[in-house]
Design a protein around this motif. Sequence first.
Motif, mmCIF file in Angstrom:
data_model
loop_
_atom_site.group_PDB
_atom_site.id
_atom_site.type_symbol
_atom_site.label_atom_id
_atom_site.label_comp_id
_atom_site.label_asym_id
_atom_site.label_seq_id
_atom_site.Cartn_x
_atom_site.Cartn_y
_atom_site.Cartn_z
ATOM 1 N N LEU A 16 0.825 -1.201 0.000
ATOM 2 C CA LEU A 16 0.000 0.000 0.000
ATOM 3 C C LEU A 16 0.860 1.252 0.000
ATOM 4 C CD1 LEU A 16 -2.658 -1.049 2.672
ATOM 5 C CD2 LEU A 16 -2.753 -1.336 0.196
ATOM 6 N N ASP A 17 0.312 2.342 -0.528
ATOM 7 C CA ASP A 17 1.019 3.616 -0.468
ATOM 8 C C ASP A 17 0.808 4.248 0.912
ATOM 9 O OD1 ASP A 17 -1.490 4.926 -0.443
ATOM 10 O OD2 ASP A 17 -1.449 5.291 -2.600
ATOM 11 N N ALA A 18 1.380 5.429 1.127
ATOM 12 C CA ALA A 18 1.345 6.070 2.448
ATOM 13 C C ALA A 18 -0.082 6.377 2.901
ATOM 14 C CB ALA A 18 2.187 7.334 2.434
ATOM 15 N N ALA A 19 -0.923 6.875 2.006
ATOM 16 C CA ALA A 19 -2.305 7.213 2.373
ATOM 17 C C ALA A 19 -3.098 5.957 2.727
ATOM 18 C CB ALA A 19 -2.983 7.970 1.235
ATOM 19 N N LEU A 36 -5.221 2.035 6.934
ATOM 20 C CA LEU A 36 -5.080 0.730 7.582
ATOM 21 C C LEU A 36 -4.772 0.896 9.063
ATOM 22 C CD1 LEU A 36 -4.899 -2.331 7.674
ATOM 23 C CD2 LEU A 36 -2.567 -2.141 6.769
ATOM 24 N N ARG A 37 -3.915 1.847 9.400
ATOM 25 C CA ARG A 37 -3.624 2.092 10.821
ATOM 26 C C ARG A 37 -4.903 2.424 11.585
ATOM 27 N NH1 ARG A 37 0.519 5.335 8.694
ATOM 28 N NH2 ARG A 37 2.498 4.219 8.671
ATOM 29 N N SER A 38 -5.778 3.208 10.974
ATOM 30 C CA SER A 38 -7.058 3.545 11.618
ATOM 31 C C SER A 38 -7.908 2.303 11.837
ATOM 32 C CB SER A 38 -7.832 4.560 10.775
ATOM 33 O OG SER A 38 -7.149 5.773 10.727
ATOM 34 N N LEU A 39 -7.962 1.425 10.845
ATOM 35 C CA LEU A 39 -8.728 0.181 10.968
ATOM 36 C C LEU A 39 -8.146 -0.713 12.070
ATOM 37 C CD1 LEU A 39 -9.274 -0.673 7.193
ATOM 38 C CD2 LEU A 39 -10.967 0.220 8.802
ATOM 39 N N LEU A 40 -6.818 -0.758 12.158
ATOM 40 C CA LEU A 40 -6.177 -1.571 13.194
ATOM 41 C C LEU A 40 -6.451 -1.005 14.582
ATOM 42 C CD1 LEU A 40 -2.769 -2.240 11.420
ATOM 43 C CD2 LEU A 40 -4.493 -3.960 11.989
ATOM 44 N N ARG A 41 -6.436 0.313 14.708
ATOM 45 C CA ARG A 41 -6.743 0.936 16.006
ATOM 46 C C ARG A 41 -8.152 0.558 16.466
ATOM 47 N NH1 ARG A 41 -4.545 5.618 13.475
ATOM 48 N NH2 ARG A 41 -2.409 5.963 14.189
ATOM 49 N N LYS A 42 -9.086 0.495 15.520
ATOM 50 C CA LYS A 42 -10.467 0.138 15.867
ATOM 51 C C LYS A 42 -10.597 -1.341 16.221
ATOM 52 C CE LYS A 42 -12.454 3.754 13.020
ATOM 53 N NZ LYS A 42 -13.076 4.051 11.734
ATOM 54 N N LYS A 43 -9.992 -2.196 15.430
ATOM 55 C CA LYS A 43 -10.141 -3.634 15.670
ATOM 56 C C LYS A 43 -9.423 -4.055 16.952
ATOM 57 C CE LYS A 43 -9.487 -8.256 13.825
ATOM 58 N NZ LYS A 43 -9.124 -9.079 12.687
ATOM 59 N N TYR A 44 -8.214 -3.583 17.135
ATOM 60 C CA TYR A 44 -7.416 -3.925 18.316
ATOM 61 C C TYR A 44 -7.461 -2.733 19.263
ATOM 62 C CZ TYR A 44 -5.852 -7.520 15.115
ATOM 63 O OH TYR A 44 -5.818 -8.570 14.227
ATOM 64 N N GLY A 79 8.666 6.412 12.792
ATOM 65 C CA GLY A 79 7.992 7.379 11.940
ATOM 66 C C GLY A 79 6.941 6.661 11.113
ATOM 67 N N LYS A 80 6.069 7.426 10.483
ATOM 68 C CA LYS A 80 4.997 6.792 9.706
ATOM 69 C C LYS A 80 5.523 6.042 8.492
ATOM 70 C CE LYS A 80 1.347 9.498 11.426
ATOM 71 N NZ LYS A 80 -0.047 9.534 11.439
ATOM 72 N N ALA A 81 6.643 6.488 7.935
ATOM 73 C CA ALA A 81 7.215 5.797 6.774
ATOM 74 C C ALA A 81 7.888 4.488 7.155
ATOM 75 C CB ALA A 81 8.208 6.709 6.053
ATOM 76 N N GLY A 82 8.037 4.229 8.439
ATOM 77 C CA GLY A 82 8.723 3.021 8.894
ATOM 78 C C GLY A 82 7.851 1.772 8.852
#
Length: 126
Positions: A82-85, A90-98, A114-117
């Motif tokens: 996936l690209d950065a956006a 995906l990070r938002s979805l993971l925060r909700k699920k977990y 960092g976010k690029a990591g």
Amino acid sequence: MTNRLGELATANYVLLTTFRKDGTPVGTPVWAVARDDKLFVWTVTDSWKVKRVRRNPEVTVQPCNVRGDAHGAVVTGTARLLDAAETGELRSLLRKKYWLTGPLVILGSNLRRGKAGTIGIEITPA
């Protein structure tokens, strides 16, 4: 909507298997989120699994526990980085699920790398 994913759609961990140049399978337990008949996982950008996906997008996924002890059906698929956006979504979805550990792990990762990591991987079942 999640028929193609079966129990992967609700699994807390999935065993993502990528393949080395010689065809040797390498499995890693990862968090996963299902959306639109696809499975999404999140990992460190410079991990070996990302390098293997860049070379060969064919993967398998299977429900597992945190230690990688697999159970259930193996699903073959194709991975796409996936690209950065998209990784941000995906990070938002993971925060909700977990909801308890997700925000803490993602915050720690953002502070450390960092976010690029980190990068998301989209898996489309065959």
